[in-house]
Write a protein that holds these residues in place. Sequence first.
Motif, short mmCIF file in Angstrom:
data_model
loop_
_atom_site.label_atom_id
_atom_site.label_comp_id
_atom_site.label_asym_id
_atom_site.label_seq_id
_atom_site.Cartn_x
_atom_site.Cartn_y
_atom_site.Cartn_z
N THR A 322 0.83 -1.20 0.00
CA THR A 322 0.00 0.00 0.00
C THR A 322 0.87 1.26 0.00
O THR A 322 0.58 2.22 -0.71
N LEU A 323 1.94 1.24 0.78
CA LEU A 323 2.85 2.39 0.78
C LEU A 323 3.39 2.65 -0.62
O LEU A 323 3.57 3.78 -1.04
N LEU A 324 3.62 1.56 -1.35
CA LEU A 324 4.15 1.68 -2.71
C LEU A 324 3.12 2.19 -3.71
O LEU A 324 3.44 2.50 -4.86
N GLY A 325 1.86 2.22 -3.29
CA GLY A 325 0.82 2.77 -4.16
C GLY A 325 0.04 1.74 -4.95
O GLY A 325 -0.72 2.10 -5.85
N ASP A 326 0.22 0.47 -4.65
CA ASP A 326 -0.55 -0.56 -5.34
C ASP A 326 -2.03 -0.44 -5.01
O ASP A 326 -2.39 0.05 -3.94
N PRO A 327 -2.89 -0.92 -5.91
CA PRO A 327 -4.33 -0.90 -5.59
C PRO A 327 -4.62 -1.81 -4.40
O PRO A 327 -3.92 -2.79 -4.16
N LEU A 328 -5.66 -1.45 -3.65
CA LEU A 328 -5.96 -2.21 -2.43
C LEU A 328 -6.94 -3.34 -2.71
O LEU A 328 -7.89 -3.15 -3.48
N PRO A 329 -6.73 -4.49 -2.06
CA PRO A 329 -7.77 -5.52 -2.14
C PRO A 329 -9.00 -5.02 -1.39
O PRO A 329 -8.88 -4.23 -0.46
N LYS A 415 -5.37 -15.89 -1.54
CA LYS A 415 -5.64 -16.21 -2.95
C LYS A 415 -6.96 -15.60 -3.40
O LYS A 415 -7.11 -15.15 -4.53
N GLU A 416 -7.92 -15.59 -2.48
CA GLU A 416 -9.24 -15.06 -2.83
C GLU A 416 -9.24 -13.55 -3.03
O GLU A 416 -9.95 -13.03 -3.88
N ILE A 417 -8.48 -12.85 -2.20
CA ILE A 417 -8.63 -11.38 -2.23
C ILE A 417 -7.64 -10.65 -3.14
O ILE A 417 -7.92 -9.56 -3.60
N VAL A 418 -6.49 -11.24 -3.38
CA VAL A 418 -5.50 -10.53 -4.18
C VAL A 418 -5.65 -10.92 -5.64
O VAL A 418 -5.65 -12.11 -5.95
N PHE A 419 -5.82 -9.94 -6.51
CA PHE A 419 -5.83 -10.30 -7.92
C PHE A 419 -4.72 -9.58 -8.66
O PHE A 419 -4.25 -8.54 -8.22
N PRO A 420 -4.24 -10.15 -9.77
CA PRO A 420 -3.07 -9.57 -10.44
C PRO A 420 -3.31 -8.13 -10.84
O PRO A 420 -4.39 -7.77 -11.31
N THR A 421 -2.30 -7.31 -10.63
CA THR A 421 -2.41 -5.89 -10.93
C THR A 421 -2.17 -5.64 -12.41
O THR A 421 -1.14 -6.05 -12.94
N PRO A 422 -3.10 -4.94 -13.08
CA PRO A 422 -2.86 -4.61 -14.50
C PRO A 422 -1.60 -3.78 -14.63
O PRO A 422 -1.24 -3.05 -13.71
N SER A 423 -0.91 -3.90 -15.76
CA SER A 423 0.36 -3.19 -15.88
C SER A 423 0.14 -1.70 -16.12
O SER A 423 0.97 -0.88 -15.79
N VAL A 424 -1.00 -1.35 -16.70
CA VAL A 424 -1.31 0.07 -16.87
C VAL A 424 -2.26 0.50 -15.77
O VAL A 424 -3.27 -0.15 -15.53
N ARG A 425 -1.92 1.56 -15.06
CA ARG A 425 -2.77 1.98 -13.97
C ARG A 425 -3.94 2.83 -14.45
O ARG A 425 -5.09 2.52 -14.21
N THR A 426 -3.60 3.92 -15.14
CA THR A 426 -4.63 4.90 -15.49
C THR A 426 -4.67 5.15 -16.99
O THR A 426 -3.62 5.26 -17.63
N ALA A 427 -5.85 5.24 -17.53
CA ALA A 427 -5.98 5.64 -18.93
C ALA A 427 -7.03 6.72 -19.04
O ALA A 427 -7.95 6.79 -18.24
N ALA A 428 -6.87 7.57 -20.05
CA ALA A 428 -7.80 8.68 -20.21
C ALA A 428 -8.29 8.73 -21.64
O ALA A 428 -7.56 8.42 -22.58
N ALA A 429 -9.55 9.11 -21.81
CA ALA A 429 -10.09 9.36 -23.13
C ALA A 429 -10.67 10.76 -23.14
O ALA A 429 -11.69 11.02 -22.51
N VAL A 430 -9.98 11.63 -23.83
CA VAL A 430 -10.46 13.01 -23.95
C VAL A 430 -10.31 13.36 -25.43
O VAL A 430 -9.56 12.72 -26.15
#
Length: 678
Positions: A322-329, A415-430
């Motif tokens: 969490t300190l590193l900024g990963d998404p939270l389960p 195993k139930e709560i942690v899922f693999p983190t996508p490699s791209v965090r944020t995307a925008a469509a403007v």
Amino acid sequence: MASRTALVYDDEMTSHQLLWNDPVCQIEVPERLFSCWEWLQGNNLIERCTSVPVREGTEDEILLAHSSDYLGVVKNTEKMIKEDLQKTSAEYDAVYFHPMTYRCAKLAVGATLELVDAVVSGKTLNGMALVRPPGHHSQRSAANGFCIFNNVAIAAKYAQRKYGLQRILIVDWDVHHGQGTQYIFSEDPSVLYFSWHRFEHQQFWPSLRESDYDAVGQGMGRGFNINVPWNKTGMGNSDYVAVFLHVLLPLAFEFDPELVLVSAGYDSGIGDPEGQMCATPECFAHLTHFLMHLAKGKLCLVLEGGYHLRSLSESVCMTVKTLLGDPLPCLSGEMAPCLSTLESIHNVRAAHKPYWKCLMYEDTTPLQDLSTNLDQAGKAEFTPADAQPLTPEACETVNRDEIAKTDKFLERHMKEIVFPTPSVRTAAAVDESNTLLLPPSLQTEKAVDRKEFRRVISGFDAKLVEEEKVLTSLTNMMTVLDKIIRKEIINGLALSCAASVSSAMAIKYCSNQKVQKVLCIFLGDIDLEMDVDDGKVLLINVCAKPSQQSSTKYKIFLQWKEDTETTTFFSAVTGFILPVGYSFQPELIILAIGQNQSLGKNGISLLISLLQGLAHSQILTLIQDTEVNLLKDVVKPLTGDFVPYFGTTAPALKENEQIIADLRQQLQQEWKMLQCSV
Ligand code: X5A
Ligand code: ZN
């Protein structure tokens, strides 16, 4: 590039260990430290942190919190033989000395101070020190409860001295009361000390009268000591989060610390033989996440207790991730604090009402006389392993079985709560004209014109597909939303020419894609009827203009006088929006920023940042193009490299507080995390 998170550790601190038989002290083993390290390694977390070497704390540094007589006593143990070590240990409650104790205790102090240096100097944003022996029971002239020097107390004094800090918050989430820390700062208004602890109406160690909620500090320090007693065992995720939302966070934000130190004990976690509590590892991710919003993110965690090796190690990993900024389960379990917790929350809020503006409109008096009546209420009792007298061997077996049970539980649970983190965090469509407003690192999405998207749109209103601008704006939104649902990205944003239409459509698309629960928070005016009555969508509309509509379980209207953009909004976030959100447990969040929203950018970015504790951090943010100036402020919390900062949260307008309190009253049976009283 240096990582934003420091990790301080040295395996020399495993050399302090118990040399004789002592059933009280035998749980404080060297493996505690090594196991955390190994687990961090196994999760590839060590290489993601900035590694900071340890050093010995100096005598002068130790004397910041201890007497020289006591320092002399500890120093003398270095040369002692076993019999004398045992004799010295016996002078204190629940302590052992080893010839390496003095050295390790000095390293524990030095490790903590190195962490403070890294964070306060800005070399890293935050960090954790894995140390032994722990510190928070240690007093000016006494070792106590496995603790030799009070690492965190020394760190606070050091930060004041060296950096001139004026306000430091210490959060002690260890399951025991850090009475040592409380004593050291009880008259000091520059250090706000918060501790929750197993208390059981003073039956539990260290069984002190001054561990109860009415110990608020003394002299100038009145109001700066917060004790939350746990009067039952078996407390879990919802109890911990409820206390953060309704006690710690409002006071801490009002205090406005320049640095946050955590006495991070994990004996408050599941499976711990001391704590007998139920909080699962991801709970510590959420606690950490909350604290990352204070002090511009300057957060230092220092290990205290934690005696179930697996539980301890998993929880430490969750904290560091969490300190590193990963998404939270997502937080697991039923989201409803128990009665005993509500009683404690109520009592501590009442006790602190005279000292904190955020509590001044409470109409509460302490409930101490109710506590015995409530004794039967609350959590399912744990069957104590020692219900009938057992032989030492039998005891050993029971303990081993207990440990194994939690091991097994945790293996499945993680195993139930942690899922693999996508490699791209944020995307925008403007649209093209606005891409320049986005940071270059951000992944931008081109609208994909898919049949499926058109079908959803024309199913909603056939006219919409005919208007080029509207169609592009809606397909933009769906392109991003679709990637979030497919877990290709964590969060995203889209500009919209009509936030109401886009939100309605996003909700529709979610339901088509079988997303079961969507939390939609709409800031500003909604100009169409939102169809949210099937229980799969919870809509919270935060708007300036008073609407005639009254709130229902799934459609909540929060309106107040526009004056106080930060204060009122702040108490609405911690005291209302987050409790409802945590109760609902959404799978996805839609945050829409429409017209006439009266919130400041700090408020919006704080909300976006805190909402990432929900729904695996999956948030779609929609910004009406009239509000395009907010783009930057929305992107920053989404990409996770920014901490919103408020300054102290001054008193809110009474009418506004009343609006929130009334809504809370109305909805707390539906959304149980809203409760903060019995
Ligand atoms: C640091 C810590 C606990 C001492 C328990 C003694 N100490 N019964 O968790
Ligand atoms: Zn403890």
